[in-house]
Design an enzyme around this catalytic site. Sequence first.
Site, PDB file in Angstrom:
ATOM      1  N   CYS A   1       0.832  -1.214   0.000  1.00  0.00           N
ATOM      2  CA  CYS A   1       0.000   0.000   0.000  1.00  0.00           C
ATOM      3  C   CYS A   1       0.866   1.264   0.000  1.00  0.00           C
ATOM      4  CB  CYS A   1      -0.912  -0.056   1.227  1.00  0.00           C
ATOM      5  SG  CYS A   1      -1.752   1.481   1.606  1.00  0.00           S
TER       6      CYS A   1
ATOM      7  N   CYS B   1       0.037   3.861   2.708  1.00  0.00           N
ATOM      8  CA  CYS B   1       0.456   3.329   4.022  1.00  0.00           C
ATOM      9  C   CYS B   1       1.917   3.671   4.294  1.00  0.00           C
ATOM     10  CB  CYS B   1       0.269   1.813   4.075  1.00  0.00           C
ATOM     11  SG  CYS B   1      -1.441   1.280   3.906  1.00  0.00           S
TER      12      CYS B   1
END
Length: 107
Positions: free
Chosen positions: A31, A34
């Site tokens: 991600c 993230c």
Amino acid sequence: MTAEYIQGETEFNTLLESEPLLVVDCTATWCGPCKLVAPLVDQLAIDYSDRAKVCKLDLDSNKDVAKRFGIRSIPAIMIFKQGELAETLVGAKPYAEFTSALDKYLA
């Protein structure tokens, strides 16, 4: 000191029961957003080390936790007070937004 990874649902449940204020960063290695949030979560772990437990949770290896709390988008920062989900912040946000959310539950 950085935010440590929770190793599974058993550890997650233990933290929920034992920590008055728990912050969980729901993340995944693939991600992109993230990765932007990760250093901010580590900074939270440092700045709030005496007032809150800040951890990371890899959702790829903890799908049951994601399902349990309805996490559909990441990064998602869940704030638990006394074992109850108090707030979830979804998406990459500025550090000040995380601290102001956390400060509400420290009073």
